[in-house]
Design a protein around this motif. Structure first.
Motif, PDB file in Angstrom:
ATOM      1  N   UNK A 246       0.830  -1.197   0.000  1.00  9.40           N
ATOM      2  CA  UNK A 246       0.000   0.000   0.000  1.00  9.40           C
ATOM      3  C   UNK A 246       0.870   1.255   0.000  1.00  9.40           C
ATOM      4  N   UNK A 247       2.000   1.197   0.699  1.00  8.94           N
ATOM      5  CA  UNK A 247       2.919   2.334   0.697  1.00  8.94           C
ATOM      6  C   UNK A 247       3.484   2.555  -0.705  1.00  8.94           C
ATOM      7  N   UNK A 248       3.862   1.464  -1.384  1.00  7.68           N
ATOM      8  CA  UNK A 248       4.365   1.570  -2.761  1.00  7.68           C
ATOM      9  C   UNK A 248       3.283   2.123  -3.694  1.00  7.68           C
ATOM     10  N   UNK A 249       2.059   1.665  -3.488  1.00  6.33           N
ATOM     11  CA  UNK A 249       0.946   2.192  -4.285  1.00  6.33           C
ATOM     12  C   UNK A 249       0.804   3.693  -4.096  1.00  6.33           C
ATOM     13  N   UNK A 250       0.906   4.148  -2.851  1.00  8.61           N
ATOM     14  CA  UNK A 250       0.750   5.575  -2.577  1.00  8.61           C
ATOM     15  C   UNK A 250       1.862   6.398  -3.218  1.00  8.61           C
ATOM     16  N   UNK A 251       3.062   5.839  -3.279  1.00  9.76           N
ATOM     17  CA  UNK A 251       4.159   6.535  -3.965  1.00  9.76           C
ATOM     18  C   UNK A 251       3.821   6.689  -5.444  1.00  9.76           C
ATOM     19  N   UNK A 252       3.339   5.597  -6.070  1.00  7.78           N
ATOM     20  CA  UNK A 252       2.962   5.654  -7.485  1.00  7.78           C
ATOM     21  C   UNK A 252       1.795   6.617  -7.694  1.00  7.78           C
ATOM     22  N   UNK A 253       0.824   6.587  -6.786  1.00  4.25           N
ATOM     23  CA  UNK A 253      -0.339   7.463  -6.878  1.00  4.25           C
ATOM     24  C   UNK A 253       0.084   8.919  -6.744  1.00  4.25           C
ATOM     25  N   UNK A 254       1.019   9.171  -5.825  1.00  3.47           N
ATOM     26  CA  UNK A 254       1.523  10.527  -5.607  1.00  3.47           C
ATOM     27  C   UNK A 254       2.262  11.010  -6.846  1.00  3.47           C
TER      28      UNK A 254
ATOM     29  N   UNK B 295      -2.611  10.953  -1.672  1.00  7.47           N
ATOM     30  CA  UNK B 295      -1.459  10.058  -1.529  1.00  7.47           C
ATOM     31  C   UNK B 295      -0.726  10.269  -0.223  1.00  7.47           C
ATOM     32  N   UNK B 296      -0.586  11.535   0.200  1.00 14.13           N
ATOM     33  CA  UNK B 296       0.074  11.830   1.477  1.00 14.13           C
ATOM     34  C   UNK B 296      -0.727  11.258   2.639  1.00 14.13           C
ATOM     35  N   UNK B 297      -2.048  11.422   2.593  1.00 11.95           N
ATOM     36  CA  UNK B 297      -2.909  10.853   3.637  1.00 11.95           C
ATOM     37  C   UNK B 297      -2.758   9.337   3.667  1.00 11.95           C
ATOM     38  N   UNK B 298      -2.696   8.709   2.481  1.00 12.61           N
ATOM     39  CA  UNK B 298      -2.539   7.260   2.417  1.00 12.61           C
ATOM     40  C   UNK B 298      -1.224   6.801   3.013  1.00 12.61           C
ATOM     41  N   UNK B 299      -0.136   7.542   2.758  1.00 15.09           N
ATOM     42  CA  UNK B 299       1.165   7.187   3.333  1.00 15.09           C
ATOM     43  C   UNK B 299       1.132   7.281   4.859  1.00 15.09           C
ATOM     44  N   UNK B 300       0.543   8.346   5.373  1.00 18.12           N
ATOM     45  CA  UNK B 300       0.448   8.522   6.827  1.00 18.12           C
ATOM     46  C   UNK B 300      -0.394   7.422   7.454  1.00 18.12           C
ATOM     47  N   UNK B 301      -1.528   7.128   6.826  1.00 21.88           N
ATOM     48  CA  UNK B 301      -2.413   6.090   7.362  1.00 21.88           C
ATOM     49  C   UNK B 301      -1.745   4.727   7.359  1.00 21.88           C
ATOM     50  N   UNK B 302      -0.949   4.458   6.328  1.00 20.82           N
ATOM     51  CA  UNK B 302      -0.286   3.163   6.211  1.00 20.82           C
ATOM     52  C   UNK B 302       0.843   3.020   7.225  1.00 20.82           C
TER      53      UNK B 302
ATOM     54  N   UNK C 178      -7.293   5.311   7.563  1.00 20.48           N
ATOM     55  CA  UNK C 178      -7.425   4.402   6.425  1.00 20.48           C
ATOM     56  C   UNK C 178      -8.827   4.491   5.824  1.00 20.48           C
ATOM     57  N   UNK C 179      -9.830   4.629   6.682  1.00 22.49           N
ATOM     58  CA  UNK C 179     -11.210   4.752   6.195  1.00 22.49           C
ATOM     59  C   UNK C 179     -11.373   6.061   5.413  1.00 22.49           C
ATOM     60  N   UNK C 180     -10.798   7.156   5.958  1.00 19.62           N
ATOM     61  CA  UNK C 180     -10.840   8.441   5.245  1.00 19.62           C
ATOM     62  C   UNK C 180     -10.162   8.315   3.887  1.00 19.62           C
TER      63      UNK C 180
ATOM     64  N   UNK D 279      -6.222   3.191  -8.526  1.00 19.61           N
ATOM     65  CA  UNK D 279      -7.173   3.419  -7.433  1.00 19.61           C
ATOM     66  C   UNK D 279      -7.877   2.124  -7.031  1.00 19.61           C
ATOM     67  N   UNK D 280      -8.260   1.306  -8.007  1.00 21.04           N
ATOM     68  CA  UNK D 280      -8.910   0.029  -7.694  1.00 21.04           C
ATOM     69  C   UNK D 280      -7.975  -0.866  -6.889  1.00 21.04           C
ATOM     70  N   UNK D 281      -6.713  -0.917  -7.320  1.00 24.37           N
ATOM     71  CA  UNK D 281      -5.728  -1.713  -6.587  1.00 24.37           C
ATOM     72  C   UNK D 281      -5.539  -1.155  -5.176  1.00 24.37           C
ATOM     73  N   UNK D 282      -5.448   0.174  -5.097  1.00 21.14           N
ATOM     74  CA  UNK D 282      -5.271   0.800  -3.789  1.00 21.14           C
ATOM     75  C   UNK D 282      -6.440   0.555  -2.860  1.00 21.14           C
ATOM     76  N   UNK D 283      -7.665   0.613  -3.369  1.00 23.83           N
ATOM     77  CA  UNK D 283      -8.838   0.341  -2.532  1.00 23.83           C
ATOM     78  C   UNK D 283      -8.837  -1.102  -2.039  1.00 23.83           C
ATOM     79  N   UNK D 284      -8.390  -2.035  -2.886  1.00 26.09           N
ATOM     80  CA  UNK D 284      -8.312  -3.438  -2.482  1.00 26.09           C
ATOM     81  C   UNK D 284      -7.288  -3.615  -1.363  1.00 26.09           C
ATOM     82  N   UNK D 285      -6.094  -3.025  -1.525  1.00 23.25           N
ATOM     83  CA  UNK D 285      -5.061  -3.124  -0.495  1.00 23.25           C
ATOM     84  C   UNK D 285      -5.519  -2.481   0.810  1.00 23.25           C
ATOM     85  N   UNK D 286      -6.194  -1.314   0.690  1.00 21.60           N
ATOM     86  CA  UNK D 286      -6.663  -0.608   1.885  1.00 21.60           C
ATOM     87  C   UNK D 286      -7.682  -1.433   2.664  1.00 21.60           C
TER      88      UNK D 286
END
Length: 257
Positions: free
Chosen positions: A20-28, A75-82, A90-92, A238-245
């Motif tokens: 999920x962290x790697x995903x957030x880097x790519x998303x960012x 993406x920053x929120x996702x990195x912090x949550x992860x 994570x829900x946000x 995003x679909x991959x990220x939602x699955x990982x989350x």
């Protein structure tokens, strides 16, 4: 405490965190690319795109900038949550991903429906833009107070290797051309020199390469294809990220912390 530590740091949870962290880097990075394209469009291309007398293209650039900023913040929120393993964050993050995905989906559907509905009239819209560019070139080029128009037209013709809106004959009705012993502006010349616009032979000017409106439409269309590909790629991420989350949240949900 030991049981909790083992539960928290199971192999599956650790793998999900780093995926999920790697995903957030790519998303960012994707958000940064979209933001850069929007800024580049405004800074480098807005001067001659403004010749079309349409706010659609500048609005598209601002939309790209806004979308890029939203994606970067998400993406920053996702990195912090992860990294912090915060279930509430994570829900946000999941809700933001879902909202962005739905907005992309709605925008894509509306664009498709709008195109289908306007199909019989789209050519008329293109023709109106063509006439606007032709009138701008004929009436405002090298006129008092039209310095920005003159600069934009010269840049357009040199960068796209074209002459006139439809073709080089469009310049025949320009007042400045008629009174300055030229057939076309010097920016129409393949090798630009002073007074080179006195000759309109194909070896001297961009006469057979086509008008600027056609080249500009081709450029805009190519950019739309690129943006469509980027949009599809981001939607897939995003679909991959939602699955990982969801998987990570389910694993963390079992922990009492």
């Amino acid at each position: 405490m030991e049981a909790r530590g083992e539960k928290t740091h199971t192999c599956g949870t650790i793998c999900l965190k780093y995926l999920l962290f790697l995903f957030n880097i790519l998303f960012w990075l994707a958000g940064g690319a979209v933001l850069a394209v929007g800024v580049w469009t405004l800074v480098e291309k807005s001067d001659y795109i403004s010749l079309l007398n349409s706010s659609f293209y500048s609005a598209s650039a601002y939309i790209l900038i806004a979308a890029g900023v939203i994606v970067i913040v998400t993406g920053i929120i996702g990195c912090c949550a992860t990294l912090k393993e915060m279930k509430s964050l994570l829900i946000v993050y999941l809700c933001l991903l879902l909202c962005i995905f739905l907005l992309e989906l709605v925008a894509g559907v509306l664009a498709y429906v709008t195109y289908q509905e306007c199909f019989p009239f789209c050519y008329q819209l293109d023709e109106e833009l063509r006439q606007n560019l032709k009138v701008t070139m004929q009436q405002k080029y090298q006129q008092p107070g039209g310095e920005s128009i003159t600069q934009a037209v010269d840049k357009l013709q040199q960068e796209f290797k074209c002459c006139g809106s439809h073709n080089s004959s469009d310049w025949a009705d320009n007042v400045w051309i008629q009174t300055n012993e030229r057939l076309v502006p010097d920016s129409c010349c393949k090798t630009r020199t002073e007074l080179c616009g006195r000759r309109d032979h194909p070896s001297n000017i961009y006469k057979v390469e086509g008008g600027c409106i056609m080249k500009l439409e081709e450029f805009i269309l190519s950019q739309l294809y690129i943006l469509s590909a980027v949009g599809i790629g981001i939607a897939f991420l995003q679909l991959v990220g939602m699955m990982f989350t969801c998987c990570l949240h389910r694993n963390l949900q079992e922990d009492p912390y």
